[in-house]
Design a protein around this motif. Structure first.
Motif, mmCIF file in Angstrom:
data_model
loop_
_atom_site.group_PDB
_atom_site.id
_atom_site.type_symbol
_atom_site.label_atom_id
_atom_site.label_comp_id
_atom_site.label_asym_id
_atom_site.label_seq_id
_atom_site.Cartn_x
_atom_site.Cartn_y
_atom_site.Cartn_z
ATOM 1 N N PRO A 1 0.833 -1.218 0.000
ATOM 2 C CA PRO A 1 0.000 0.000 0.000
ATOM 3 C C PRO A 1 0.862 1.260 0.000
ATOM 4 O O PRO A 1 1.977 1.258 0.530
ATOM 5 C CB PRO A 1 -0.796 -0.120 1.309
ATOM 6 N N ASN A 2 0.349 2.314 -0.579
ATOM 7 C CA ASN A 2 1.063 3.586 -0.583
ATOM 8 C C ASN A 2 1.318 4.062 0.848
ATOM 9 O O ASN A 2 0.410 4.074 1.683
ATOM 10 C CB ASN A 2 0.255 4.660 -1.327
ATOM 11 N N GLY A 3 2.553 4.446 1.103
ATOM 12 C CA GLY A 3 2.904 4.973 2.421
ATOM 13 C C GLY A 3 3.098 3.922 3.487
ATOM 14 O O GLY A 3 3.303 4.266 4.659
ATOM 15 N N ALA A 4 3.024 2.645 3.126
ATOM 16 C CA ALA A 4 3.171 1.574 4.121
ATOM 17 C C ALA A 4 4.617 1.485 4.604
ATOM 18 O O ALA A 4 5.551 1.867 3.911
ATOM 19 C CB ALA A 4 2.743 0.241 3.520
ATOM 20 N N LYS A 5 4.787 0.976 5.815
ATOM 21 C CA LYS A 5 6.111 0.774 6.395
ATOM 22 C C LYS A 5 6.884 -0.267 5.576
ATOM 23 O O LYS A 5 6.288 -1.104 4.904
ATOM 24 C CB LYS A 5 5.980 0.282 7.840
ATOM 25 N N PRO A 6 8.225 -0.239 5.655
ATOM 26 C CA PRO A 6 9.023 -1.239 4.943
ATOM 27 C C PRO A 6 8.611 -2.661 5.339
ATOM 28 O O PRO A 6 8.362 -2.946 6.514
ATOM 29 C CB PRO A 6 10.457 -0.943 5.406
ATOM 30 N N GLY A 7 8.522 -3.533 4.347
ATOM 31 C CA GLY A 7 8.203 -4.934 4.600
ATOM 32 C C GLY A 7 6.723 -5.249 4.670
ATOM 33 O O GLY A 7 6.331 -6.408 4.651
ATOM 34 N N TYR A 8 5.867 -4.202 4.742
ATOM 35 C CA TYR A 8 4.428 -4.442 4.882
ATOM 36 C C TYR A 8 3.781 -4.638 3.510
ATOM 37 O O TYR A 8 4.025 -3.873 2.584
ATOM 38 C CB TYR A 8 3.756 -3.270 5.598
ATOM 39 N N VAL A 9 2.968 -5.675 3.382
ATOM 40 C CA VAL A 9 2.257 -5.949 2.128
ATOM 41 C C VAL A 9 0.845 -6.427 2.432
ATOM 42 O O VAL A 9 0.531 -6.830 3.552
ATOM 43 C CB VAL A 9 2.972 -7.034 1.283
ATOM 44 N N ILE A 10 0.001 -6.374 1.410
ATOM 45 C CA ILE A 10 -1.304 -7.031 1.460
ATOM 46 C C ILE A 10 -1.342 -8.014 0.292
ATOM 47 O O ILE A 10 -0.645 -7.826 -0.713
ATOM 48 C CB ILE A 10 -2.466 -6.019 1.363
ATOM 49 N N TYR A 11 -2.132 -9.067 0.440
ATOM 50 C CA TYR A 11 -2.147 -10.087 -0.617
ATOM 51 C C TYR A 11 -3.501 -10.795 -0.641
ATOM 52 O O TYR A 11 -4.287 -10.725 0.315
ATOM 53 C CB TYR A 11 -1.013 -11.096 -0.415
ATOM 54 N N ASP A 12 -3.766 -11.482 -1.742
ATOM 55 C CA ASP A 12 -4.998 -12.273 -1.857
ATOM 56 C C ASP A 12 -4.717 -13.524 -2.695
ATOM 57 O O ASP A 12 -3.570 -13.784 -3.062
ATOM 58 C CB ASP A 12 -6.127 -11.430 -2.468
ATOM 59 N N HIS A 13 -5.788 -14.292 -2.986
ATOM 60 C CA HIS A 13 -5.684 -15.560 -3.727
ATOM 61 C C HIS A 13 -4.726 -16.547 -3.032
ATOM 62 O O HIS A 13 -4.068 -17.354 -3.673
ATOM 63 C CB HIS A 13 -5.191 -15.327 -5.167
ATOM 64 N N GLN A 14 -4.655 -16.458 -1.694
ATOM 65 C CA GLN A 14 -3.691 -17.288 -0.980
ATOM 66 C C GLN A 14 -4.239 -18.673 -0.634
ATOM 67 O O GLN A 14 -5.445 -18.881 -0.530
ATOM 68 C CB GLN A 14 -3.218 -16.593 0.303
ATOM 69 N N THR A 15 -3.297 -19.604 -0.426
ATOM 70 C CA THR A 15 -3.591 -20.929 0.123
ATOM 71 C C THR A 15 -2.759 -21.064 1.391
ATOM 72 O O THR A 15 -1.661 -20.507 1.472
ATOM 73 C CB THR A 15 -3.194 -22.031 -0.882
#
Length: 567
Positions: free
Chosen positions: A536-550
């Motif tokens: 995401p814009n402005g997120a801290k280093p290492g932070y992510v969001i994700y989908d379609h996961q198993t």
């Protein structure tokens, strides 16, 4: 003490076989109390590790990687001057002591022969490494300086005469022990194992317990003496054990241990495995203690802030009561006189018509009192939004700080600089001034490479700089990305379009191992394609969001992770 004189005796044999006759090709001092000698012998290079650490003091051949400082310490430079290129003529153990002497033959600047002795004293917090001029018997230098003010028996400073530590003259050498000596020990009130440590030179509590356990008759001096001599002749089987939840090691398998963790082919391999994680954490602490201290302070601060914000949020629930009191004051304005400190009125919103008492400011007019309640109501309503935003922001910061703290916990010394750079970039640490105030050029992060059982490459980020680079720049969009679910941890990338189930499980094991759940079982690890992972814009280093996961469930296995690491 597992590293006793008997263990050192066995280690001396191992070092003699590999090093005697060899030449010291390189000398390094990666950490303040540790040396690495690269010794060339029998067409092979051997890395000799010598440590004077107060807790992990030892001497061994090591295969572990180390990081050297940009500027070698003074002691390292002196060793290079005097004994680099010297030949190891012999290695001797001071009888019944944890002291080794390396007899070294080299040449000085004009080519004349120079003889030096390197003493390695493995004595807990008094451990030391000393280079001695053989002819003069004086100390050239030592890794720890000790003045006469701290040790009246011997001074450990350059140019002082080298003296061995005081001999244990009151103790009996194992070879001189007699049946009558053991009879005297049995007559004592103390347990036999404790008396053996007190009376016999070079015996540790661990070995003394083995002697007592091996005796066929624990009240027969002859049986005890036979057990003692047999225990000292035990064949070398380097073993890592656990007894009463305490990890230990020895040069033969202990009959008194509860569990054998693993046996090894050499004593050096045993020590590499036993000390690898312990020494790594200590080294990381040495070079990153300012980071650990700062992180703990910031975590405590964030937790306290969240507590206070939640208390403020709790207070905002009174907003409706404040509004009600303002409305009641407006209704009963004609009954209020300036100078009143309170008024009791009927709450017409209540079905039973109960009365409520409203506090007033005697210095304000009736309308001013009513307006004060409405103003307070508006502030509380606004505060709900602001406080909720602040709580979310602080929780995100706390999550970030905890993730960095976990990364420090699992970091190698080489990773600490990247973590420090990240914290400087985020404003938590100040950048250190360099010569000419030059801006330090950013280096490409050093990713950690693993290879699965079927040969598939896997890469791991052990800090946020590595995680960002790995996921958003290094990985292909069709690579597989893994991360432990809902906890701080490393990003893992599998470089394959169609990874096997075995590879996915091994990658999940790595992700679980390098996370806050490393000691847990059935750890949930999510995996998805890199194209489904976003920052995401402005997120801290290492932070992510994700989908379609198993999600896979794994129990992190240290041995498996280490076996997959690319050499």
């Amino acid at each position: 003490m597992a590293f006793d004189s008997l263990f050192l005796s066995a280690m001396t044999q191992e070092l003699t076989e590999k090093l005697v006759g060899g030449r010291i090709m390189r000398i390094q001092q990666p950490y303040s109390q540790e040396l690495i000698f690269v010794v060339r012998n029998q067409r092979k290079n051997h890395k000799l590790l010598i440590s004077a650490h107060p807790t992990y003091a030892r001497i061994q051949i090591s295969d572990l990687e180390t990081t050297n400082p940009a500027v070698p310490p003074n002691f390292c430079m002196i060793l290079r001057k005097y004994i680099e290129s010297a030949v190891i003529e012999s290695i001797e153990q001071v009888p019944n002591e944890r002291i080794l002497k390396f007899n070294l033959r080299g040449k000085n600047e004009i080519g004349d022969e120079r003889l030096c002795d390197l003493y390695v004293e493995i004595m807990g917090r008094y451990s030391n490494i000393l280079l001695v001029d053989k002819e003069k018997g004086t100390i050239i230098d030592c890794i720890k300086h000790v003045s006469m003010a701290y040790n009246s028996y011997r001074t450990l400073l350059p140019n002082a005469t080298y003296l061995l530590p005081p001999a244990q003259t009151e103790k009996i050498a194992p070879k001189d022990l007699t049946v009558s000596d053991i009879e005297a020990m049995l007559a004592d009130e103390l347990p036999l194992a404790k008396r053996l440590v007190q009376v016999v030179a070079g015996f540790s509590p661990l070995f003394a317990r083995e002697v007592v356990a091996a005796a066929t008759d624990k009240n027969d001096p002859n049986a005890i003496l036979i057990a003692l001599k047999e225990s000292m002749k035990q064949p070398i089987v380097p073993t890592w054990t656990i007894t009463n939840n305490k990890e230990d090691f020895y040069h033969f398998e202990l009959a008194t241990s509860d569990t054998v963790v693993k046996k090894f082919d050499s004593l050096s391999e045993l020590l590499d495995n036993f000390y690898a994680d312990k020494a790594r954490r200590d080294r990381v602490h040495q070079i990153g203690k300012d980071i650990e201290h700062m992180l703990q302070l910031e975590i405590n601060k964030a937790e306290l802030k969240i507590t206070k914000l939640n208390q403020t949020l709790e207070e905002t629930t009174k907003a409706d009561d404040i509004r009600l009191q303002g409305e009641l004051l407006t209704t009963y304005m004609h009954e209020i006189k300036k100078g009143m400190s309170k008024i009791r009125v009927v709450n017409y919103y209540d079905d039973e018509g109960k009365e409520v008492t409203i506090t007033l400011d005697p210095l304000k007019t009736p309308s001013q009192n009513a307006q004060a309640y409405f103003n307070k109501y508006q502030k509380l309503k606004t505060a709900v939004i602001i406080v909720a935003e602040q709580i979310a922001k602080t929780e995100a910061e706390l999550l970030y700080l905890n993730s960095v703290a976990e990364q420090v916990h699992t970091a190698s010394p080489a990773d600490i600089d990247e973590i420090r750079d990240e914290l400087i970039e985020e404003g938590y640490l100040r950048a250190k001034k360099t010569k000419n105030n030059r801006v330090k050029k950013a280096k490409k992060p050093n990713l950690h490479r693993y290879v699965s059982s079927d040969g598939t490459e896997m890469f791991v980020g052990r800090n946020n700089i590595q995680n960002d680079y790995l996921t958003h720049r290094f990985a292909h969009k069709m690579d597989t990305w893994l991360h432990v679910k809902d906890l701080p941890g490393s990003h893992v990338i599998v470089k394959s379009l169609e990874p096997s189930q075995e590879t996915l499980e091994e990658a999940a094991n790595i992700a679980g191992y390098y996370s806050k759940a490393s000691l847990s079982s059935q750890v949930p690890v999510d995996y998805t394609l890199v194209k489904h992972v976003h920052k995401p814009n402005g997120a801290k280093p290492g932070y992510v969001i994700y989908d379609h996961q198993t999600t896979l469930f794994v129990t992190p296995d240290k041995e498996l992770v280490e076996s997959l690491e690319a050499k």
